[in-house]
Write a protein that holds these residues in place. Sequence first.
Motif, PDB file in Angstrom:
ATOM      1  N   GLY A 164      52.101  51.990  45.496  1.00  0.00           N
ATOM      2  CA  GLY A 164      52.170  53.341  46.039  1.00  0.00           C
ATOM      3  C   GLY A 164      50.810  53.929  46.378  1.00  0.00           C
ATOM      4  O   GLY A 164      49.765  53.304  46.191  1.00  0.00           O
ATOM      5  N   GLY A 165      50.851  55.153  46.895  1.00  0.00           N
ATOM      6  CA  GLY A 165      49.617  55.828  47.280  1.00  0.00           C
ATOM      7  C   GLY A 165      49.114  55.437  48.654  1.00  0.00           C
ATOM      8  O   GLY A 165      47.996  55.785  49.030  1.00  0.00           O
ATOM      9  N   VAL A 166      49.942  54.707  49.417  1.00  0.00           N
ATOM     10  CA  VAL A 166      49.568  54.329  50.772  1.00  0.00           C
ATOM     11  C   VAL A 166      50.690  54.744  51.720  1.00  0.00           C
ATOM     12  O   VAL A 166      51.792  55.075  51.300  1.00  0.00           O
ATOM     13  N   GLN A 167      50.397  54.701  53.012  1.00  0.00           N
ATOM     14  CA  GLN A 167      51.358  55.148  54.019  1.00  0.00           C
ATOM     15  C   GLN A 167      51.996  53.990  54.770  1.00  0.00           C
ATOM     16  O   GLN A 167      52.458  54.156  55.895  1.00  0.00           O
ATOM     17  N   TYR A 168      52.048  52.822  54.151  1.00  0.00           N
ATOM     18  CA  TYR A 168      52.605  51.656  54.815  1.00  0.00           C
ATOM     19  C   TYR A 168      53.402  50.801  53.847  1.00  0.00           C
ATOM     20  O   TYR A 168      53.259  50.907  52.619  1.00  0.00           O
ATOM     21  N   SER A 169      54.244  49.973  54.417  1.00  0.00           N
ATOM     22  CA  SER A 169      55.004  48.960  53.696  1.00  0.00           C
ATOM     23  C   SER A 169      55.254  47.825  54.677  1.00  0.00           C
ATOM     24  O   SER A 169      54.789  47.870  55.830  1.00  0.00           O
ATOM     25  N   THR A 170      56.018  46.832  54.267  1.00  0.00           N
ATOM     26  CA  THR A 170      56.332  45.754  55.208  1.00  0.00           C
ATOM     27  C   THR A 170      57.139  46.279  56.398  1.00  0.00           C
ATOM     28  O   THR A 170      57.137  45.671  57.475  1.00  0.00           O
ATOM     29  N   ASP A 171      57.821  47.407  56.220  1.00  0.00           N
ATOM     30  CA  ASP A 171      58.607  47.989  57.318  1.00  0.00           C
ATOM     31  C   ASP A 171      57.742  48.709  58.351  1.00  0.00           C
ATOM     32  O   ASP A 171      58.242  49.105  59.409  1.00  0.00           O
ATOM     33  N   SER A 172      56.464  48.891  58.067  1.00  0.00           N
ATOM     34  CA  SER A 172      55.569  49.592  58.988  1.00  0.00           C
ATOM     35  C   SER A 172      55.025  48.690  60.090  1.00  0.00           C
ATOM     36  O   SER A 172      54.456  49.182  61.064  1.00  0.00           O
ATOM     37  N   PHE A 173      55.197  47.373  59.919  1.00  0.00           N
ATOM     38  CA  PHE A 173      54.562  46.425  60.823  1.00  0.00           C
ATOM     39  C   PHE A 173      55.537  45.332  61.265  1.00  0.00           C
ATOM     40  O   PHE A 173      56.547  45.083  60.606  1.00  0.00           O
ATOM     41  N   GLU A 174      55.189  44.668  62.354  1.00  0.00           N
ATOM     42  CA  GLU A 174      55.916  43.497  62.843  1.00  0.00           C
ATOM     43  C   GLU A 174      54.981  42.291  62.776  1.00  0.00           C
ATOM     44  O   GLU A 174      53.913  42.293  63.393  1.00  0.00           O
ATOM     45  N   PRO A 175      55.342  41.254  62.012  1.00  0.00           N
ATOM     46  CA  PRO A 175      54.471  40.073  61.960  1.00  0.00           C
ATOM     47  C   PRO A 175      54.506  39.300  63.268  1.00  0.00           C
ATOM     48  O   PRO A 175      55.525  39.270  63.957  1.00  0.00           O
ATOM     49  N   ILE A 176      53.381  38.684  63.599  1.00  0.00           N
ATOM     50  CA  ILE A 176      53.289  37.867  64.811  1.00  0.00           C
ATOM     51  C   ILE A 176      53.118  36.389  64.442  1.00  0.00           C
ATOM     52  O   ILE A 176      53.928  35.553  64.810  1.00  0.00           O
ATOM     53  N   ALA A 177      52.066  36.058  63.704  1.00  0.00           N
ATOM     54  CA  ALA A 177      51.822  34.669  63.308  1.00  0.00           C
ATOM     55  C   ALA A 177      50.778  34.636  62.207  1.00  0.00           C
ATOM     56  O   ALA A 177      49.964  35.555  62.072  1.00  0.00           O
ATOM     57  N   ASN A 178      50.797  33.567  61.432  1.00  0.00           N
ATOM     58  CA  ASN A 178      49.857  33.372  60.321  1.00  0.00           C
ATOM     59  C   ASN A 178      48.862  32.286  60.696  1.00  0.00           C
ATOM     60  O   ASN A 178      49.217  31.287  61.303  1.00  0.00           O
ATOM     61  N   TRP A 179      47.578  32.522  60.341  1.00  0.00           N
ATOM     62  CA  TRP A 179      46.586  31.486  60.660  1.00  0.00           C
ATOM     63  C   TRP A 179      46.058  30.747  59.419  1.00  0.00           C
ATOM     64  O   TRP A 179      45.575  29.629  59.549  1.00  0.00           O
ATOM     65  N   GLY A 180      46.071  31.358  58.245  1.00  0.00           N
ATOM     66  CA  GLY A 180      45.447  30.673  57.108  1.00  0.00           C
ATOM     67  C   GLY A 180      46.043  31.029  55.769  1.00  0.00           C
ATOM     68  O   GLY A 180      46.772  32.018  55.623  1.00  0.00           O
ATOM     69  N   ALA A 181      45.746  30.198  54.785  1.00  0.00           N
ATOM     70  CA  ALA A 181      46.122  30.446  53.392  1.00  0.00           C
ATOM     71  C   ALA A 181      44.907  30.109  52.535  1.00  0.00           C
ATOM     72  O   ALA A 181      44.562  28.941  52.369  1.00  0.00           O
ATOM     73  N   ASP A 182      44.255  31.146  52.025  1.00  0.00           N
ATOM     74  CA  ASP A 182      42.947  31.019  51.379  1.00  0.00           C
ATOM     75  C   ASP A 182      43.088  31.302  49.883  1.00  0.00           C
ATOM     76  O   ASP A 182      43.248  32.457  49.477  1.00  0.00           O
ATOM     77  N   PRO A 183      43.052  30.290  49.029  1.00  0.00           N
ATOM     78  CA  PRO A 183      43.219  30.543  47.601  1.00  0.00           C
ATOM     79  C   PRO A 183      42.048  31.323  47.011  1.00  0.00           C
ATOM     80  O   PRO A 183      40.922  31.277  47.517  1.00  0.00           O
ATOM     81  N   ALA A 184      42.318  32.022  45.933  1.00  0.00           N
ATOM     82  CA  ALA A 184      41.248  32.656  45.160  1.00  0.00           C
ATOM     83  C   ALA A 184      40.603  31.601  44.267  1.00  0.00           C
ATOM     84  O   ALA A 184      41.243  30.635  43.848  1.00  0.00           O
ATOM     85  N   VAL A 185      39.317  31.786  43.979  1.00  0.00           N
ATOM     86  CA  VAL A 185      38.592  30.901  43.061  1.00  0.00           C
ATOM     87  C   VAL A 185      37.770  31.752  42.107  1.00  0.00           C
ATOM     88  O   VAL A 185      37.420  32.897  42.424  1.00  0.00           O
ATOM     89  N   PHE A 186      37.491  31.202  40.937  1.00  0.00           N
ATOM     90  CA  PHE A 186      36.608  31.894  39.991  1.00  0.00           C
ATOM     91  C   PHE A 186      35.205  31.351  40.178  1.00  0.00           C
ATOM     92  O   PHE A 186      34.982  30.141  40.165  1.00  0.00           O
ATOM     93  N   VAL A 187      34.244  32.267  40.383  1.00  0.00           N
ATOM     94  CA  VAL A 187      32.874  31.866  40.668  1.00  0.00           C
ATOM     95  C   VAL A 187      31.895  32.517  39.687  1.00  0.00           C
ATOM     96  O   VAL A 187      32.166  33.589  39.152  1.00  0.00           O
ATOM     97  N   VAL A 188      30.780  31.847  39.486  1.00  0.00           N
ATOM     98  CA  VAL A 188      29.669  32.403  38.694  1.00  0.00           C
ATOM     99  C   VAL A 188      28.377  32.071  39.427  1.00  0.00           C
ATOM    100  O   VAL A 188      28.350  31.193  40.302  1.00  0.00           O
ATOM    101  N   GLY A 189      27.308  32.757  39.076  1.00  0.00           N
ATOM    102  CA  GLY A 189      26.023  32.484  39.693  1.00  0.00           C
ATOM    103  C   GLY A 189      25.547  31.071  39.423  1.00  0.00           C
ATOM    104  O   GLY A 189      25.934  30.446  38.423  1.00  0.00           O
ATOM    105  N   ALA A 190      24.698  30.551  40.296  1.00  0.00           N
ATOM    106  CA  ALA A 190      24.227  29.169  40.169  1.00  0.00           C
ATOM    107  C   ALA A 190      23.507  28.921  38.849  1.00  0.00           C
ATOM    108  O   ALA A 190      23.531  27.800  38.326  1.00  0.00           O
ATOM    109  N   ASP A 191      22.868  29.952  38.284  1.00  0.00           N
ATOM    110  CA  ASP A 191      22.127  29.780  37.032  1.00  0.00           C
ATOM    111  C   ASP A 191      22.900  30.289  35.815  1.00  0.00           C
ATOM    112  O   ASP A 191      22.330  30.449  34.735  1.00  0.00           O
ATOM    113  N   SER A 192      24.204  30.523  35.968  1.00  0.00           N
ATOM    114  CA  SER A 192      25.020  31.028  34.859  1.00  0.00           C
ATOM    115  C   SER A 192      25.141  29.999  33.741  1.00  0.00           C
ATOM    116  O   SER A 192      25.123  28.778  33.978  1.00  0.00           O
ATOM    117  N   ASP A 193      25.275  30.485  32.505  1.00  0.00           N
ATOM    118  CA  ASP A 193      25.515  29.598  31.364  1.00  0.00           C
ATOM    119  C   ASP A 193      26.944  29.079  31.345  1.00  0.00           C
ATOM    120  O   ASP A 193      27.254  28.137  30.616  1.00  0.00           O
TER     121      ASP A 193
END
Length: 322
Positions: free
Chosen positions: A108-137
């Motif tokens: 909630g708290g927004v002015q949109y839902s899936t009913d607010s838009f019409e999908p056209i096409a999907n180009w990608g599926a980008d997973p989330a990853v857990f990252v740390v700095g190169a010098d992290s312990d």
Amino acid sequence: MKKLLAGAAIALFGLTTTASADDHANYPERPVMMMVSYGAGGATDFQARIVTMTAGNEDALGMPVAIINKPGAGGRVGWNWLATQADADGYTLGAYNVPHFIAQSIKGGVQYSTDSFEPIANWGADPAVFVVGADSDFNSMQDVVAFAKENPGKLTFSGAGLFVGHHIAALQLEKAADVKMAYIPNNKGGAGAMKAVIAGEVMGGVNNLSDAFRAEQAGNIKILGVFDLERSDFLPDVATLKEQGYDIDNASVNYRGIMVPKGTPEGVIEKLAATIPAMFESDRVAGKMKAGGSPMKVMTRDEVKQMWADREATLKELLAGL
């Protein structure tokens, strides 16, 4: 006279019907704009510019697509604008991110839902990853979880905003590992969240695989785990969170594609839906996406409709009670 008027009315109706059917036969007749709800340099902006770069070709739309960025509040600023202010004429497209805009509409708290838009096409599926700095312990997810257990609420990690894919992954990690960490949404999106990790402003972060791939190639970070059901071809040596013993599925995977505001003429939607998947599949686009570490998953309008419905059901269950 009545017969004369009736005949004129029928003729006029026929002309009107023909005009309506042909109104969009030559669409598009001028350049098209596509709104991206995140800032320049982030994964969505980076990919949107690649997948639309052949739009001006005669075998595509025949007109260029210009990107306009409307970042803020984890995508809410842009999607609120697209749902409430953008012209539904086919000359204003929007890039979508799922689960982001669906999760936000559920909370909630927004002015949109899936009913607010019409999908056209999907180009990608980008997973989330857990990252740390190169010098992290931290050198493994076990290191991260062990620290979080010993220091509840003190492990700071960044993401692109609230109820975006990064936040969904963070919630899943806390639940699966039974830890409490300090998720810090960055007001500059994924690019800002990654910079916070590299600069040492936070101890870690959840980010897009595509952004992380480029940052790791540059020697700026380490990638400790992938929030997906299978390993990525881009990171074959990085185990999924599930492989590492955490019961986490692919609910946070960031699907990206193109949509239009509800009310866009059906003829325009049909032209876009018929043209854009092939545009995504061009060798030139695929080559640049691969070089940028950006996983592709091309889906048609009907497939996207089903994906939206499936994700909405999953997210309602995941977010219940939050």
